[in-house]
Design a protein around this motif. Structure first.
Motif, PDB file in Angstrom:
ATOM      1  N   TYR A  31     -54.331 -83.446 -44.719  1.00 20.18           N
ATOM      2  CA  TYR A  31     -55.356 -82.155 -43.907  1.00 20.18           C
ATOM      3  C   TYR A  31     -55.763 -84.205 -42.820  1.00 20.18           C
ATOM      4  CZ  TYR A  31     -58.978 -85.380 -45.236  1.00 20.18           C
ATOM      5  OH  TYR A  31     -59.761 -86.545 -45.645  1.00 20.18           O
ATOM      6  N   TYR A  32     -55.735 -83.860 -41.839  1.00 24.25           N
ATOM      7  CA  TYR A  32     -55.906 -84.746 -40.678  1.00 24.25           C
ATOM      8  C   TYR A  32     -56.633 -84.461 -39.630  1.00 24.25           C
ATOM      9  CZ  TYR A  32     -50.515 -85.471 -41.801  1.00 24.25           C
ATOM     10  OH  TYR A  32     -49.579 -85.837 -42.327  1.00 24.25           O
ATOM     11  N   MET A  33     -57.797 -85.097 -39.398  1.00 23.35           N
ATOM     12  CA  MET A  33     -58.806 -85.011 -38.233  1.00 23.35           C
ATOM     13  C   MET A  33     -58.063 -85.238 -37.248  1.00 23.35           C
ATOM     14  SD  MET A  33     -61.809 -87.963 -39.309  1.00 23.35           S
ATOM     15  CE  MET A  33     -60.628 -89.637 -39.552  1.00 23.35           C
ATOM     16  N   ILE A  34     -57.971 -84.433 -36.153  1.00 20.28           N
ATOM     17  CA  ILE A  34     -57.961 -84.117 -34.903  1.00 20.28           C
ATOM     18  C   ILE A  34     -59.018 -83.993 -33.759  1.00 20.28           C
ATOM     19  CG2 ILE A  34     -55.909 -83.145 -35.228  1.00 20.28           C
ATOM     20  CD1 ILE A  34     -57.316 -80.431 -35.230  1.00 20.28           C
ATOM     21  N   GLY A  35     -58.191 -84.026 -32.832  1.00 21.84           N
ATOM     22  CA  GLY A  35     -59.257 -83.744 -31.774  1.00 21.84           C
ATOM     23  C   GLY A  35     -60.340 -84.932 -31.819  1.00 21.84           C
ATOM     24  N   GLY A  36     -62.090 -84.633 -31.334  1.00 24.43           N
ATOM     25  CA  GLY A  36     -63.307 -84.735 -30.986  1.00 24.43           C
ATOM     26  C   GLY A  36     -63.469 -85.594 -32.576  1.00 24.43           C
ATOM     27  N   THR A  37     -63.217 -84.963 -33.407  1.00 26.78           N
ATOM     28  CA  THR A  37     -63.345 -85.681 -34.327  1.00 26.78           C
ATOM     29  C   THR A  37     -62.503 -87.235 -35.280  1.00 26.78           C
ATOM     30  OG1 THR A  37     -63.790 -83.328 -35.893  1.00 26.78           O
ATOM     31  CG2 THR A  37     -63.868 -85.252 -37.428  1.00 26.78           C
ATOM     32  N   PRO A 240     -54.381 -89.256 -38.299  1.00 27.60           N
ATOM     33  CA  PRO A 240     -53.269 -89.197 -37.992  1.00 27.60           C
ATOM     34  C   PRO A 240     -52.365 -90.912 -38.523  1.00 27.60           C
ATOM     35  CG  PRO A 240     -53.919 -87.748 -36.513  1.00 27.60           C
ATOM     36  CD  PRO A 240     -54.445 -87.989 -37.189  1.00 27.60           C
ATOM     37  N   GLU A 241     -51.076 -91.009 -38.430  1.00 25.78           N
ATOM     38  CA  GLU A 241     -51.122 -92.468 -38.781  1.00 25.78           C
ATOM     39  C   GLU A 241     -51.432 -93.374 -37.475  1.00 25.78           C
ATOM     40  OE1 GLU A 241     -47.597 -94.727 -40.906  1.00 25.78           O
ATOM     41  OE2 GLU A 241     -47.345 -92.886 -40.743  1.00 25.78           O
ATOM     42  N   TYR A 242     -50.986 -93.133 -36.396  1.00 27.78           N
ATOM     43  CA  TYR A 242     -51.333 -93.720 -35.437  1.00 27.78           C
ATOM     44  C   TYR A 242     -51.731 -92.598 -34.341  1.00 27.78           C
ATOM     45  CZ  TYR A 242     -46.806 -95.264 -37.129  1.00 27.78           C
ATOM     46  OH  TYR A 242     -45.731 -95.868 -37.498  1.00 27.78           O
ATOM     47  N   ALA A 243     -53.216 -93.223 -35.118  1.00 30.36           N
ATOM     48  CA  ALA A 243     -54.145 -92.297 -33.991  1.00 30.36           C
ATOM     49  C   ALA A 243     -54.028 -92.819 -32.846  1.00 30.36           C
ATOM     50  CB  ALA A 243     -55.256 -93.453 -34.954  1.00 30.36           C
ATOM     51  N   HIS A 244     -54.550 -94.194 -31.957  1.00 27.30           N
ATOM     52  CA  HIS A 244     -54.324 -94.706 -30.429  1.00 27.30           C
ATOM     53  C   HIS A 244     -53.201 -93.764 -29.758  1.00 27.30           C
ATOM     54  CE1 HIS A 244     -54.414 -97.125 -27.159  1.00 27.30           C
ATOM     55  NE2 HIS A 244     -52.782 -97.385 -27.332  1.00 27.30           N
ATOM     56  N   ASP A 245     -52.357 -92.999 -30.350  1.00 27.46           N
ATOM     57  CA  ASP A 245     -51.092 -92.679 -29.387  1.00 27.46           C
ATOM     58  C   ASP A 245     -51.408 -91.499 -29.631  1.00 27.46           C
ATOM     59  OD1 ASP A 245     -48.693 -94.593 -29.555  1.00 27.46           O
ATOM     60  OD2 ASP A 245     -49.752 -94.663 -30.904  1.00 27.46           O
ATOM     61  N   PHE A 246     -52.298 -90.887 -30.847  1.00 22.10           N
ATOM     62  CA  PHE A 246     -52.281 -89.461 -29.805  1.00 22.10           C
ATOM     63  C   PHE A 246     -53.716 -89.115 -29.493  1.00 22.10           C
ATOM     64  CE2 PHE A 246     -55.175 -85.767 -32.114  1.00 22.10           C
ATOM     65  CZ  PHE A 246     -53.755 -84.425 -32.694  1.00 22.10           C
ATOM     66  N   LEU A 247     -54.555 -90.173 -28.822  1.00 20.32           N
ATOM     67  CA  LEU A 247     -55.757 -90.211 -28.594  1.00 20.32           C
ATOM     68  C   LEU A 247     -55.484 -90.139 -27.185  1.00 20.32           C
ATOM     69  CD1 LEU A 247     -58.625 -92.199 -31.088  1.00 20.32           C
ATOM     70  CD2 LEU A 247     -58.278 -89.017 -30.426  1.00 20.32           C
ATOM     71  N   GLN A 248     -54.315 -90.685 -27.054  1.00 14.18           N
ATOM     72  CA  GLN A 248     -54.136 -91.374 -25.897  1.00 14.18           C
ATOM     73  C   GLN A 248     -52.956 -90.407 -24.890  1.00 14.18           C
ATOM     74  OE1 GLN A 248     -51.246 -94.851 -24.782  1.00 14.18           O
ATOM     75  NE2 GLN A 248     -52.788 -95.496 -24.055  1.00 14.18           N
ATOM     76  N   ILE A 249     -52.852 -89.535 -25.780  1.00 12.37           N
ATOM     77  CA  ILE A 249     -52.262 -88.596 -25.078  1.00 12.37           C
ATOM     78  C   ILE A 249     -52.621 -87.295 -24.708  1.00 12.37           C
ATOM     79  CG2 ILE A 249     -50.506 -86.635 -26.463  1.00 12.37           C
ATOM     80  CD1 ILE A 249     -48.434 -88.363 -27.855  1.00 12.37           C
ATOM     81  N   ILE A 250     -53.989 -87.310 -26.177  1.00 15.47           N
ATOM     82  CA  ILE A 250     -55.069 -85.804 -25.511  1.00 15.47           C
ATOM     83  C   ILE A 250     -55.633 -86.556 -24.006  1.00 15.47           C
ATOM     84  CG2 ILE A 250     -56.544 -84.687 -26.056  1.00 15.47           C
ATOM     85  CD1 ILE A 250     -54.863 -84.727 -28.550  1.00 15.47           C
ATOM     86  N   TYR A 251     -56.602 -87.900 -24.393  1.00 10.51           N
ATOM     87  CA  TYR A 251     -57.857 -88.127 -23.180  1.00 10.51           C
ATOM     88  C   TYR A 251     -57.573 -89.627 -22.873  1.00 10.51           C
ATOM     89  CZ  TYR A 251     -59.962 -86.001 -27.451  1.00 10.51           C
ATOM     90  OH  TYR A 251     -60.628 -84.194 -28.523  1.00 10.51           O
ATOM     91  N   GLY A 252     -56.243 -89.856 -22.697  1.00  9.56           N
ATOM     92  CA  GLY A 252     -55.961 -91.140 -21.385  1.00  9.56           C
ATOM     93  C   GLY A 252     -56.521 -92.053 -22.777  1.00  9.56           C
ATOM     94  N   ASN A 253     -57.517 -92.608 -21.102  1.00 10.43           N
ATOM     95  CA  ASN A 253     -58.081 -94.010 -22.167  1.00 10.43           C
ATOM     96  C   ASN A 253     -59.760 -93.539 -22.327  1.00 10.43           C
ATOM     97  OD1 ASN A 253     -59.846 -96.616 -22.097  1.00 10.43           O
ATOM     98  ND2 ASN A 253     -59.532 -96.806 -19.784  1.00 10.43           N
ATOM     99  N   TYR A 254     -59.263 -93.422 -24.052  1.00 10.91           N
ATOM    100  CA  TYR A 254     -60.241 -93.016 -25.392  1.00 10.91           C
ATOM    101  C   TYR A 254     -61.676 -93.450 -25.176  1.00 10.91           C
ATOM    102  CZ  TYR A 254     -57.640 -94.623 -28.343  1.00 10.91           C
ATOM    103  OH  TYR A 254     -57.275 -96.541 -28.979  1.00 10.91           O
ATOM    104  N   MET A 255     -61.421 -94.824 -24.706  1.00 10.05           N
ATOM    105  CA  MET A 255     -62.852 -95.526 -25.229  1.00 10.05           C
ATOM    106  C   MET A 255     -63.440 -95.619 -24.316  1.00 10.05           C
ATOM    107  SD  MET A 255     -61.800 -96.713 -28.271  1.00 10.05           S
ATOM    108  CE  MET A 255     -63.579 -97.894 -28.733  1.00 10.05           C
ATOM    109  N   VAL A 256     -62.718 -95.200 -22.860  1.00 12.87           N
ATOM    110  CA  VAL A 256     -64.643 -95.433 -21.944  1.00 12.87           C
ATOM    111  C   VAL A 256     -65.167 -93.931 -22.647  1.00 12.87           C
ATOM    112  CG1 VAL A 256     -64.959 -94.644 -19.658  1.00 12.87           C
ATOM    113  CG2 VAL A 256     -63.310 -96.093 -19.884  1.00 12.87           C
ATOM    114  N   LEU A 257     -66.410 -93.907 -22.214  1.00 11.23           N
ATOM    115  CA  LEU A 257     -67.199 -93.066 -22.640  1.00 11.23           C
ATOM    116  C   LEU A 257     -67.583 -91.487 -20.913  1.00 11.23           C
ATOM    117  CD1 LEU A 257     -70.684 -95.199 -24.203  1.00 11.23           C
ATOM    118  CD2 LEU A 257     -68.917 -93.274 -25.315  1.00 11.23           C
ATOM    119  N   PRO A 258     -67.351 -90.839 -21.212  1.00 17.15           N
ATOM    120  CA  PRO A 258     -67.323 -89.794 -19.925  1.00 17.15           C
ATOM    121  C   PRO A 258     -68.963 -89.614 -19.274  1.00 17.15           C
ATOM    122  CG  PRO A 258     -67.876 -88.670 -22.422  1.00 17.15           C
ATOM    123  CD  PRO A 258     -67.231 -90.121 -22.645  1.00 17.15           C
TER     124      PRO A 258
END
Length: 279
Positions: A31-37, A240-258
């Protein structure tokens, strides 16, 4: 936050996911955490503060095995629901629910339409490796998904950001009695049949088109890789093993709070073990 309505939901979700993970470990299921999790795990070491659900993805074979074994292994106050177990269930994906907790989905806005606190389990499937066939495949699944959604007009999120053509299409279809024209269970069965066609192990691009970001959640298989454990609240969850790549694809600059206007919750608790809960 932890003592608030959303804090209560997060605690319940965490209890559910602990049981799900235990079953996965016992049965050697991936199993893998995905999305907002996953985003919460990387950015906050747990829940996104305003988020109140948990999303897990399982490769199709593991997903089906989980559905086979979990019913008999979950605690008595938990159950599994999907379109195959309940014909009135509106979604394609599976939910593991806490039956003792009543909630309402805030995006629907119907205070009389209750469901249960739950976490979402998504099957992860492959896609055609030819890019043109893959685009056609996406179009086919998205068309079926749209027809499924139009069978439940009271559940459509009208506040969601959509493209111009999608807004025009939705505006037209809302005037047509589509809920009388389509059989949502048959549509879900068609989606299921299509999504099973392409094994994960043989596909360059994998994911679940039934997620909130649809095609945006489809990523190269190598990003999931063998997986990796990440801190999530008081436990560790697989992602996912490469969480940074996963999140960047979905959210772009994901460390910036919306902005606060974009911080949406999904549910509101109204009852726990028969006791009414104030918002």
């Amino acid at each position: 936050m932890k003592g608030s309505n959303i804090g209560k939901l997060q605690k319940i979700d965490l209890e559910i996911v602990k049981e799900v993970v235990s079953i996965c470990k016992e049965n050697n299921l991936k199993y893998y955490m995905i999305g907002g999790t996953l985003l919460g795990a990387i950015r906050h070491k747990g829940f996104i503060p305003w988020d109140d659900d948990i999303d897990l993805g399982m490769p199709r074979d593991d997903y089906e095995k989980f559905l086979e074994v979990a019913t008999s292994k979950l605690s008595s106050h938990l159950d599994i629901v999907n379109y195959k177990t309940d014909s009135s269930y509106q979604y394609y994906i599976t939910r593991v629910r806490n039956k003792s907790t009543k909630v309402i989905e805030t995006r629907i806005g119907n205070d009389t339409k209750y469901t249960n606190a739950s976490i979402d389990i998504f099957p992860l499937d492959g896609t055609p490796n030819n890019k043109y066939l893959r685009k056609f495949y996406y179009l086919k699944i998205m068309t079926l998904r749209a027809l499924m959604s139009l069978s439940y007009k009271d559940s459509i999120d009208h506040a969601r950001r959509r493209g111009f053509l999608e807004r025009i299409f939705l505006s037209i279809m809302m005037r047509i009695p589509t809920e009388k024209l389509f059989n949502p269970t048959k549509i879900k069965s068609l989606i299921d049949k299509e999504m099973r066609k392409y094994p994960v192990a043989e596909s360059d691009i994998i994911g679940c088109l039934m997620g909130a970001y649809r095609v945006g959640e489809m990523v190269p298989r190598k990003i999931y890789g063998k997986g990796k454990c990440y801190d999530f609240e008081d436990i560790k969850l697989h992602g996912p093993e490469y969480a940074h790549d996963f999140l960047q694809i979905i959210y772009g600059n994901y460390m910036v709070l919306p902005p606060e206007s974009a911080r949406k919750t999904h549910f509101k608790i109204v009852e726990i073990n028969g006791e009414k809960i104030d918002s």
